[in-house]
Structure formats: C-alpha cells, structure tokens
Scaffold this motif. Structure first.
Motif, PDB file in Angstrom:
ATOM      1  N   ASP A  94      -1.699   4.148  -3.533  1.00  0.00           N
ATOM      2  CA  ASP A  94      -2.830   3.730  -2.704  1.00  0.00           C
ATOM      3  C   ASP A  94      -3.438   4.939  -2.008  1.00  0.00           C
ATOM      4  OD1 ASP A  94      -4.296   1.355  -1.291  1.00  0.00           O
ATOM      5  OD2 ASP A  94      -3.723   2.735   0.320  1.00  0.00           O
ATOM      6  N   ARG A 102      -5.918   5.600  -5.155  1.00  0.00           N
ATOM      7  CA  ARG A 102      -7.148   4.949  -4.719  1.00  0.00           C
ATOM      8  C   ARG A 102      -7.947   5.866  -3.796  1.00  0.00           C
ATOM      9  NH1 ARG A 102      -8.820   1.545  -0.364  1.00  0.00           N
ATOM     10  NH2 ARG A 102      -6.759   1.669   0.624  1.00  0.00           N
ATOM     11  N   ASP A 109      -8.770  -0.248   5.977  1.00  0.00           N
ATOM     12  CA  ASP A 109      -7.991  -1.246   5.234  1.00  0.00           C
ATOM     13  C   ASP A 109      -7.995  -2.609   5.903  1.00  0.00           C
ATOM     14  OD1 ASP A 109      -7.266   0.681   3.386  1.00  0.00           O
ATOM     15  OD2 ASP A 109      -5.352   1.133   4.369  1.00  0.00           O
ATOM     16  N   ARG A 124       0.870  -1.178   0.000  1.00  0.00           N
ATOM     17  CA  ARG A 124       0.000   0.000   0.000  1.00  0.00           C
ATOM     18  C   ARG A 124       0.909   1.232   0.000  1.00  0.00           C
ATOM     19  NH1 ARG A 124      -5.338  -1.212   1.130  1.00  0.00           N
ATOM     20  NH2 ARG A 124      -5.716  -3.338   1.904  1.00  0.00           N
TER      21      ARG A 124
END
Length: 324
Positions: free
Chosen positions: A71, A102, A176, A3
């Motif tokens: 990420d 993201r 997450d 990530r």
C-alpha cells in the motif's frame, strides 16, 4: 482492509524518521481498528540495523525478498544517506518495490533515494531545507520546493526535515480515512494536525529567536495568539511596560527582527492557517488575521511567499475545510 506499509531503512538512518510515522499508523489502528495498517521494516540485509543515534532496529526481511502488493512504501532519511546513494542494491530495491506500491513516500533526505531511483523525475518534491539546493542541483529533472512541510505529486509524497514525517503520516491517514480520524490520531499523540504557521518549514516562531527577557517572551506569545489585536509598537510597548524606543530596540536585539516585521509575519501565518483550515472568504481571512483588507493580505503573501492567497488555498486547503 489491510494497508501494508513497508519502511526502508539503512545503516545510520534517522530514528525519528521511522518512529514518528510508525507511531502515527499504529495509533490510527488503536483508534480505528479497521484502519488496517500493517508495518514492515526492511533493509538491504536482514537483522539489527543501527540508527544514527546508536539504537538498532530489526529488519526481519531483506529488501530483495520483500514481495507482494504494497500500500505505502516509505523511505527514511539520515545523515548517512549520501553514502547509500551508491548502494545499487538499495536503490534498485526501492525502484522495484515502488513499481508495486499504491503510493511512495519519503521523510527528510530520503527524497534523495527516491530521486536516485528516478521516482521524482518530472515531479514537484520537498526535502530538508538545508539540502534542498543540493537535491535540485543533483537531480535537475526534479522540481524542488524547500518551503512546504510535505508535498504530494500524484502517488508520490515527500516531506521535509525529521519531525515532518509525523505531518506526512497524518496526511496519509487523512487521505485514507478522512480528517476526523487523522485529527483524533494527532490528539492522541499530542501533535498538531496543522502546525501553527501553516505547512511551511519556516513559520514565524522558527525564523525569530525567543527573547531572553520574560516580558518580551510574553509579548511574542501574545502577538502569535492574538493577530487581530492592536499590535502597534505603542500598544506592545505599553503591554511590556517599556518606552516605545526601548521596546523596539530590545525586541529587535533579542529576536533578530523588528516588532513590525515580526507582527506582519505572525499575521501572515495566522492567515495561512485560516486559508488551510476554513472556507472563509478572503475579506474575513484578512480581518481575522489582523491584516485588515484583502489587498494587504495579497501584498503580504506575494512579498513573503511569491504566491497569492487564492493559489495558496488551492494548494493546501484540506478536503474537510473545503466543505465547511
């Protein structure tokens, strides 16, 4: 799974806006190696970037050369932020990286840089309460809410002042990997996963001064820790060893609020914690927070925050508490 977290800084940034979230992500890696957070720091120019406190941080890659999927893109704030709104290279770089990320997040007044990049248009966002009005005036397409510690609107997250970057990063870790891991990270850093007083920037202890007199400090702590106890003025005065009239006068003088008002706000904060972290029905929330009945709970929430307890719970209850 890796990530990649790219953190954007600038000359005069707030060090804690960087250090707080960075330590949350690195602690998550220590607790759960598969958390996979990989941190990168970037700025318009590579090299040593001085923070507001004079300590420099190394940005190994200039903003224009950062490439590949991201990420989490995190933009920090700082007192020098206003002058950087005119830095077209910085703003354009944030816009470009956000398109390939993201999710995008800001700490404190880093939200202004997101807004300048057009990333907050049509979204609900927060920032430090001192500059929330300025954010709303400067960017009328942004729905600014100065109360929450952080706000998520789609894939864009914004947070309030300075230390709220830790709250934001913990929320990202929870998103997450779940609240259990986020809670373990919070314990490792000796911080709250959910602050006393809920997610507001304006909890009761922050809105009232700490009394100078030790007996009154003890009374204030007792109120906050025991919302369901008898917190009437006669009961508190007895505990303080004072007459009711004298207790009311000195408590108000030293805290800036009357005992009754402080008790109501403290109980409201206790109710907010229960709404955030449990699935208790409203009658139990009212009882355990000391507000007695749901009707009182509703009136207090409408008076202080212009929202019903049910609406507040829908906005802020954690995923884990909804399953409890």
């Amino acid at each position: 799974m890796q990530r990649r977290v790219v953190i954007v800084i600038f000359d005069g940034f707030q060090m804690f806006d960087l250090a707080g979230p960075a330590d949350v992500f690195s602690t998550a890696n220590l607790i759960v190696p598969e958390a996979g957070y990989r941190l990168e720091v970037t700025a318009v120019r590579a090299g040593a970037i001085p923070a507001q406190n004079g300590i420099a941080t190394l940005a190994e890659t200039p903003l224009a050369e950062v490439a590949g999927p991201i990420d989490t893109l995190l933009v920090v704030g700082g007192l020098s932020m206003p002058e950087h709104l005119r830095d077209r290279e910085l703003v354009a770089g944030i816009t470009r990286l956000a398109a390939g990320a993201r999710r995008v997040a800001s700490v404190c007044n880093g939200s202004f840089l997101l807004a300048e990049a057009g990333l907050l248009d049509g979204r609900r966002a927060t920032t430090h309460w001192l500059v929330a009005g300025e954010l709303a005036d400067r960017y009328p397409d942004v729905e600014v809410d100065a109360d929450p510690i952080y706000i998520r609107d789609g894939n864009v997250w914004t947070s309030a002042g300075v230390s709220s970057g830790v709250d934001l990063a913990l929320a990202l870790v929870a998103d997450d990997h779940g609240h259990t891991i986020a809670r373990n990270v919070a314990r490792g850093l000796v911080v709250y996963l959910h602050r006393p007083g809920g997610q507001s920037q304006f909890s009761a202890p922050m809105r009232a001064a700490v009394p100078r007199a030790e007996p009154l400090r003890e009374i204030q702590a007792f109120i906050d820790a025991n919302p369901a106890e008898d917190l009437s003025v006669p009961a508190l005065a007895r505990r303080a060893g004072m007459s009711e009239r004298h207790f009311s006068r000195v408590f108000t003088e030293q805290t800036g609020v009357s005992p009754g008002r402080y008790v109501e706000r403290s109980r409201a904060d206790a109710a907010r914690r229960l709404l955030e972290t449990t699935a208790h029905p409203l009658d139990r929330v009212a009882r355990e927070s000391g507000l007695g009945v749901p009707e009182t709970l509703y009136r207090v929430f409408r008076r202080h925050w212009r929202v019903s307890p049910g609406d507040y719970r829908r906005r802020f209850r954690s995923k884990e508490s909804s399953r409890s």
